[in-house]
Design a protein around this motif. Structure first.
Motif, short mmCIF file in Angstrom:
data_model
loop_
_atom_site.label_atom_id
_atom_site.label_comp_id
_atom_site.label_asym_id
_atom_site.label_seq_id
_atom_site.Cartn_x
_atom_site.Cartn_y
_atom_site.Cartn_z
N LEU A 8 -15.74 -1.80 -27.88
CA LEU A 8 -16.79 -0.78 -27.91
C LEU A 8 -16.25 0.57 -27.45
O LEU A 8 -16.49 1.60 -28.09
CB LEU A 8 -17.97 -1.21 -27.06
N LEU A 9 -15.50 0.58 -26.35
CA LEU A 9 -14.96 1.84 -25.85
C LEU A 9 -13.89 2.42 -26.78
O LEU A 9 -13.80 3.64 -26.94
CB LEU A 9 -14.40 1.64 -24.44
N PHE A 10 -13.09 1.57 -27.43
CA PHE A 10 -12.13 2.07 -28.41
C PHE A 10 -12.85 2.67 -29.62
O PHE A 10 -12.40 3.66 -30.19
CB PHE A 10 -11.16 0.98 -28.85
N LEU A 11 -13.97 2.08 -30.02
CA LEU A 11 -14.74 2.64 -31.12
C LEU A 11 -15.32 4.01 -30.75
O LEU A 11 -15.34 4.93 -31.58
CB LEU A 11 -15.85 1.69 -31.55
N ALA A 14 -12.59 6.45 -31.05
CA ALA A 14 -12.32 6.78 -32.45
C ALA A 14 -13.36 7.77 -32.97
O ALA A 14 -13.02 8.70 -33.71
CB ALA A 14 -12.32 5.51 -33.29
N VAL A 15 -14.60 7.58 -32.59
CA VAL A 15 -15.66 8.52 -33.00
C VAL A 15 -15.38 9.90 -32.41
O VAL A 15 -15.57 10.92 -33.07
CB VAL A 15 -17.05 7.99 -32.57
N GLN A 16 -14.88 9.94 -31.17
CA GLN A 16 -14.56 11.21 -30.52
C GLN A 16 -13.50 11.97 -31.31
O GLN A 16 -13.55 13.19 -31.41
CB GLN A 16 -14.09 10.95 -29.09
N VAL A 17 -12.53 11.25 -31.87
CA VAL A 17 -11.48 11.90 -32.66
C VAL A 17 -12.05 12.45 -33.96
O VAL A 17 -11.69 13.55 -34.39
CB VAL A 17 -10.32 10.92 -32.93
N ILE A 18 -12.96 11.71 -34.57
CA ILE A 18 -13.54 12.14 -35.85
C ILE A 18 -14.52 13.29 -35.65
O ILE A 18 -14.44 14.31 -36.31
CB ILE A 18 -14.23 10.94 -36.55
N LEU A 35 -11.23 8.80 -22.81
CA LEU A 35 -11.90 7.53 -23.12
C LEU A 35 -10.90 6.39 -23.14
O LEU A 35 -11.19 5.29 -22.64
CB LEU A 35 -12.63 7.64 -24.46
N VAL A 36 -9.74 6.63 -23.72
CA VAL A 36 -8.71 5.59 -23.78
C VAL A 36 -8.22 5.25 -22.36
O VAL A 36 -8.00 4.09 -22.04
CB VAL A 36 -7.54 6.02 -24.69
N ALA A 37 -8.08 6.26 -21.52
CA ALA A 37 -7.69 6.01 -20.13
C ALA A 37 -8.75 5.17 -19.42
O ALA A 37 -8.42 4.30 -18.61
CB ALA A 37 -7.47 7.33 -19.40
N GLY A 38 -10.01 5.40 -19.74
CA GLY A 38 -11.09 4.60 -19.17
C GLY A 38 -11.01 3.15 -19.64
O GLY A 38 -11.25 2.23 -18.85
N VAL A 39 -10.68 2.94 -20.89
CA VAL A 39 -10.54 1.59 -21.43
C VAL A 39 -9.41 0.86 -20.70
O VAL A 39 -9.55 -0.29 -20.30
CB VAL A 39 -10.26 1.62 -22.95
N VAL A 40 -8.30 1.55 -20.51
CA VAL A 40 -7.16 0.94 -19.82
C VAL A 40 -7.53 0.60 -18.38
O VAL A 40 -7.21 -0.47 -17.88
CB VAL A 40 -5.92 1.87 -19.89
#
Length: 56
Positions: A8-11, A14-18, A35-40
């Motif tokens: 969910l967080l990776f999605l 991805a939306v943030q990039v788009i 967001l990716v740092a948060g996922v990690v």
């Protein structure tokens, strides 16, 4: 549960990039790294907690 949260967080990243979400701190496309740092961090914390409570 952890895998669902991670996907969910990776999605969301991805939306943030788009198209930037416009949330506080996420105004630009280049802010997707936050967001990716948060996922990690969430994944790392869940691994540590599951290892800590493995013996109980």
């Amino acid at each position: 549960m952890t895998k669902i949260l991670m996907v969910l967080l990776f999605l969301i990243a991805a939306v943030q990039v788009i198209k930037p979400l416009g949330w506080p701190g996420l105004k630009k496309r280049s802010d997707a790294w936050k967001l990716v740092a948060g996922v990690v961090a969430v994944t790392f914390a869940s691994v540590i907690l599951s290892a800590a409570f493995q013996g109980f």
